[in-house]
Design a protein around this motif. Structure first.
Motif, PDB file in Angstrom:
ATOM      1  N   ASN A 112       8.984  -1.607   5.041  1.00 47.36           N
ATOM      2  CA  ASN A 112       7.560  -0.993   5.111  1.00 47.36           C
ATOM      3  C   ASN A 112       6.978  -0.308   3.987  1.00 47.36           C
ATOM      4  O   ASN A 112       5.889  -0.522   3.550  1.00 47.36           O
ATOM      5  CB  ASN A 112       7.616  -0.475   6.427  1.00 47.36           C
ATOM      6  N   CYS A 127       5.973  -2.989   1.515  1.00 47.54           N
ATOM      7  CA  CYS A 127       4.755  -3.690   1.886  1.00 47.54           C
ATOM      8  C   CYS A 127       3.657  -2.574   1.316  1.00 47.54           C
ATOM      9  O   CYS A 127       2.686  -2.960   0.631  1.00 47.54           O
ATOM     10  CB  CYS A 127       4.738  -3.931   3.330  1.00 47.54           C
ATOM     11  N   GLY A 168       0.803   6.631   4.481  1.00 39.23           N
ATOM     12  CA  GLY A 168       2.166   5.829   5.018  1.00 39.23           C
ATOM     13  C   GLY A 168       3.521   5.939   3.941  1.00 39.23           C
ATOM     14  O   GLY A 168       4.309   6.261   4.482  1.00 39.23           O
ATOM     15  N   ARG A 193       3.522   2.829   9.934  1.00 43.54           N
ATOM     16  CA  ARG A 193       2.862   1.348  10.027  1.00 43.54           C
ATOM     17  C   ARG A 193       1.665   1.587  10.638  1.00 43.54           C
ATOM     18  O   ARG A 193       0.797   0.772  10.398  1.00 43.54           O
ATOM     19  CB  ARG A 193       3.898   0.855  11.109  1.00 43.54           C
ATOM     20  N   PHE A 194       1.538   2.667  11.527  1.00 43.80           N
ATOM     21  CA  PHE A 194       0.099   2.656  11.993  1.00 43.80           C
ATOM     22  C   PHE A 194      -0.943   3.217  10.651  1.00 43.80           C
ATOM     23  O   PHE A 194      -1.944   2.701  10.817  1.00 43.80           O
ATOM     24  CB  PHE A 194      -0.049   3.871  12.866  1.00 43.80           C
ATOM     25  N   TYR A 243       7.448   4.451  12.257  1.00 45.45           N
ATOM     26  CA  TYR A 243       6.506   3.967  13.189  1.00 45.45           C
ATOM     27  C   TYR A 243       5.095   4.416  12.762  1.00 45.45           C
ATOM     28  O   TYR A 243       4.338   3.798  12.962  1.00 45.45           O
ATOM     29  CB  TYR A 243       7.029   4.302  14.792  1.00 45.45           C
ATOM     30  N   HIS A 301       0.481  -3.261  -1.536  1.00 50.58           N
ATOM     31  CA  HIS A 301      -0.862  -3.158  -1.060  1.00 50.58           C
ATOM     32  C   HIS A 301      -1.528  -2.234  -2.169  1.00 50.58           C
ATOM     33  O   HIS A 301      -2.924  -2.571  -2.413  1.00 50.58           O
ATOM     34  CB  HIS A 301      -1.187  -2.792   0.220  1.00 50.58           C
ATOM     35  N   TYR A 304      -2.647   3.932   2.814  1.00 53.15           N
ATOM     36  CA  TYR A 304      -1.313   3.667   2.187  1.00 53.15           C
ATOM     37  C   TYR A 304      -0.705   4.883   1.528  1.00 53.15           C
ATOM     38  O   TYR A 304       0.468   4.859   1.856  1.00 53.15           O
ATOM     39  CB  TYR A 304      -1.575   2.476   1.217  1.00 53.15           C
ATOM     40  N   ILE A 319      -0.628   2.547   7.451  1.00 53.92           N
ATOM     41  CA  ILE A 319      -0.573   1.338   6.717  1.00 53.92           C
ATOM     42  C   ILE A 319      -1.699   0.181   7.507  1.00 53.92           C
ATOM     43  O   ILE A 319      -2.353  -0.177   6.592  1.00 53.92           O
ATOM     44  CB  ILE A 319       0.716   0.803   6.294  1.00 53.92           C
ATOM     45  N   SER A 320      -1.528   0.283   8.529  1.00 59.16           N
ATOM     46  CA  SER A 320      -2.314  -0.721   9.268  1.00 59.16           C
ATOM     47  C   SER A 320      -3.948  -0.278   9.227  1.00 59.16           C
ATOM     48  O   SER A 320      -4.840  -1.126   9.083  1.00 59.16           O
ATOM     49  CB  SER A 320      -2.072  -0.924  10.669  1.00 59.16           C
ATOM     50  N   GLN A 321      -4.114   0.935   9.032  1.00 58.58           N
ATOM     51  CA  GLN A 321      -5.396   1.485   8.777  1.00 58.58           C
ATOM     52  C   GLN A 321      -5.692   1.454   7.448  1.00 58.58           C
ATOM     53  O   GLN A 321      -6.706   2.462   6.834  1.00 58.58           O
ATOM     54  CB  GLN A 321      -5.581   2.863   9.562  1.00 58.58           C
ATOM     55  N   GLU A 322      -4.878   1.109   6.381  1.00 58.05           N
ATOM     56  CA  GLU A 322      -5.070   0.997   4.955  1.00 58.05           C
ATOM     57  C   GLU A 322      -5.017   2.449   4.376  1.00 58.05           C
ATOM     58  O   GLU A 322      -5.610   2.701   3.408  1.00 58.05           O
ATOM     59  CB  GLU A 322      -6.461   0.326   4.402  1.00 58.05           C
TER      60      GLU A 322
END
Length: 143
Positions: free
Chosen positions: A76, A79, A56, A45-46, A42, A83, A53, A48-51
């Motif tokens: 994930n 993913c 993450g 994922r936050f 979890y 990226h 990587y 990664i959403s903030q780039e």
């Protein structure tokens, strides 16, 4: 109540040697191991959403140690590697997830995306079609 996750993080320097037996006993419980993996998944994922990587990926790699059969962690991680342009690592993660759950459209889309980057249209169509059979509105069919 359980052991705070901060005690499990390598950067934490608070008498790790004294806490080690307690931590080892605590993480042998499969329910707790799964929860730690889910929490780190979890959090990743936050990031990664903030780039972020790299961070993450580090969390996901730690999560795999606690929940190696968790499909979302492998997905994930694939993913995040995608990226970063680490296609071979991404494919490895997607393949692990696919072995655990072959009927997941997101995994099939990830594998399809790998073959897009490798210029293999036959394999792209193979995996995208499988994803679309399972979920007709899935983005894999609209690459």
């Amino acid at each position: 109540m359980g052991i705070p996750l901060r005690l499990l993080q390598p950067a934490h320097d608070l008498r790790r040697s004294a806490a080690k037996p307690l931590v080892e006993a605590w993480i042998k419980d499969p329910t707790r191991r799964s929860r730690i993996g889910a929490e780190r998944n979890y959090d990743s994922r936050f990031l990664i959403s903030q780039e972020k990587y790299g961070l993450g990926i580090a969390l996901l790699q730690a999560a795999i140690q606690f929940a190696p059969d968790c499909v979302p962690i492998w997905t994930n991680l694939g993913c995040a590697y995608k990226h970063l342009g680490k296609d071979e690592n991404a494919l490895h993660c997607y393949t692990k997830a696919y072995a655990l759950e072959p009927n997941q459209p997101d995994i099939l889309a990830g594998i399809s995306g790998y073959w897009v980057n490798k210029g293999e249209p036959g394999k792209v169509i193979e995996y995208a079609d499988k994803a679309l059979e399972l979920a007709p509105d899935h983005h894999a069919g609209h690459m």
